[in-house]
Design a protein around this motif. Sequence first.
Motif, short mmCIF file in Angstrom:
data_model
loop_
_atom_site.label_atom_id
_atom_site.label_comp_id
_atom_site.label_asym_id
_atom_site.label_seq_id
_atom_site.Cartn_x
_atom_site.Cartn_y
_atom_site.Cartn_z
N LYS A 211 19.87 -35.30 -24.35
CA LYS A 211 19.54 -35.90 -23.07
C LYS A 211 18.16 -36.54 -23.11
CE LYS A 211 22.43 -32.88 -20.22
NZ LYS A 211 22.45 -31.92 -19.08
N GLU A 212 17.34 -36.09 -24.04
CA GLU A 212 15.99 -36.65 -24.18
C GLU A 212 15.76 -37.04 -25.64
OE1 GLU A 212 11.29 -35.49 -23.27
OE2 GLU A 212 12.91 -34.05 -22.90
N SER A 213 15.16 -38.19 -25.85
CA SER A 213 14.89 -38.67 -27.20
C SER A 213 13.49 -39.25 -27.27
CB SER A 213 15.90 -39.74 -27.63
OG SER A 213 17.19 -39.20 -27.73
N GLN A 214 12.97 -39.31 -28.49
CA GLN A 214 11.69 -39.96 -28.76
C GLN A 214 11.97 -41.35 -29.28
OE1 GLN A 214 8.97 -38.12 -28.10
NE2 GLN A 214 7.35 -39.52 -28.70
N VAL A 215 11.34 -42.35 -28.68
CA VAL A 215 11.50 -43.74 -29.11
C VAL A 215 10.26 -44.14 -29.91
CG1 VAL A 215 11.78 -46.14 -28.42
CG2 VAL A 215 12.90 -44.32 -27.12
N HIS A 216 10.46 -44.49 -31.16
CA HIS A 216 9.38 -45.04 -31.99
C HIS A 216 9.67 -46.52 -32.18
CE1 HIS A 216 7.92 -41.00 -32.94
NE2 HIS A 216 9.18 -40.66 -33.17
N MET A 217 8.69 -47.35 -31.91
CA MET A 217 8.93 -48.79 -31.99
C MET A 217 7.70 -49.52 -32.50
SD MET A 217 10.48 -51.40 -29.11
CE MET A 217 9.10 -51.42 -27.99
N LYS A 218 7.97 -50.59 -33.25
CA LYS A 218 6.95 -51.56 -33.62
C LYS A 218 7.45 -52.91 -33.13
CE LYS A 218 6.02 -48.98 -37.90
NZ LYS A 218 6.00 -49.06 -39.39
N TYR A 219 6.73 -53.53 -32.23
CA TYR A 219 7.22 -54.79 -31.66
C TYR A 219 6.28 -55.93 -32.03
CZ TYR A 219 3.84 -53.78 -27.88
OH TYR A 219 2.71 -53.48 -27.17
N PHE A 220 6.88 -57.12 -32.13
CA PHE A 220 6.12 -58.31 -32.50
C PHE A 220 6.85 -59.53 -31.99
CE2 PHE A 220 8.89 -56.98 -35.93
CZ PHE A 220 9.54 -58.13 -36.32
N LEU A 221 6.20 -60.67 -32.07
CA LEU A 221 6.77 -61.93 -31.61
C LEU A 221 7.15 -62.81 -32.80
CD1 LEU A 221 4.15 -62.75 -28.81
CD2 LEU A 221 6.40 -61.70 -28.51
N ILE A 222 8.22 -63.57 -32.65
CA ILE A 222 8.62 -64.56 -33.64
C ILE A 222 8.71 -65.92 -32.97
CG2 ILE A 222 10.53 -65.38 -35.09
CD1 ILE A 222 11.10 -62.59 -35.92
N ASP A 223 8.09 -66.91 -33.60
CA ASP A 223 8.16 -68.28 -33.12
C ASP A 223 9.47 -68.90 -33.59
OD1 ASP A 223 7.89 -71.16 -33.03
OD2 ASP A 223 5.76 -70.87 -32.70
N ALA A 224 10.34 -69.25 -32.65
CA ALA A 224 11.66 -69.78 -33.00
C ALA A 224 11.58 -71.15 -33.66
CB ALA A 224 12.54 -69.86 -31.75
N ASN A 225 10.46 -71.87 -33.52
CA ASN A 225 10.32 -73.17 -34.16
C ASN A 225 9.97 -73.05 -35.64
OD1 ASN A 225 10.83 -74.40 -31.72
ND2 ASN A 225 8.68 -74.64 -31.18
N SER A 226 9.09 -72.10 -35.96
CA SER A 226 8.58 -72.00 -37.33
C SER A 226 9.05 -70.76 -38.08
CB SER A 226 7.04 -72.00 -37.31
OG SER A 226 6.55 -70.84 -36.63
#
Length: 241
Positions: A211-226
């Motif tokens: 019912k409970e979990s730990q969320v580990h995340m690494k987030y970043f942006l990607i430019d769709a043009n390049s």
Amino acid sequence: NFAYPKLTTMPKYIPNSRFSDCYASVGNVTFFHKDGECYYRTKARPVFPGTAGQQVQLSIHQRGLREWRYLGHDEQLEWNALAKSVRSKRPPFNTSSHISGYNLFMSAYHGLACIGEERVPEPRPLPDFPVVCLELASAAVLNGTDLQISFRINGDTISDRLRIIGKIQLTAPGHSAHRGKFRNYVGVLSDEGFVSFVIHDFRSVCSLDLKESQVHMKYFLIDANSGHRSKENPLSTSIEI
């Protein structure tokens, strides 16, 4: 021919008059950096399991490598010139270190493939990415099988050409992440300033039924043009599902 003993701990490397720093591997020892300090350990020799997901990524990499080889020499030189302004993630951590044009090209190729737009990238400089910070908003199970995790976006405005990628791993509460078990998910932006990630059949992905979990995340942006990507930002939080 000196053989290092098998290491069971991660001792710190002490700089000396010959070598002020070390990185990469030599013999059966690997040097690595953590919090600005150099350590060493026995070199890992993992067996490639060849899962379906790994085979997909390997195929993408092989296609990218082939496309790099097909580029004309002048275009490869363009990539080399652009790469001189991109700092390397490996030591030495100063302005004298930068990546190669090949590395920049492959990063852009993988970036485009990550957002479902695999193609040969054009040589373009890295854009000025906005500064964003994600804050957990909600988590809900959809259709009894899929987990949707939503975050509030704080910071600069995100333009239409940018995509948010979350490298996500779910663990039991209080457990740390395993660096090899992160998976990429493309975020869906809303007009209200939120981004949502959907983990399909999440119980089979993380082998958890909690019912409970730990969320580990690494987030970043990607430019769709390049295909270029911003620096990763770490995030760890708990959710109730």
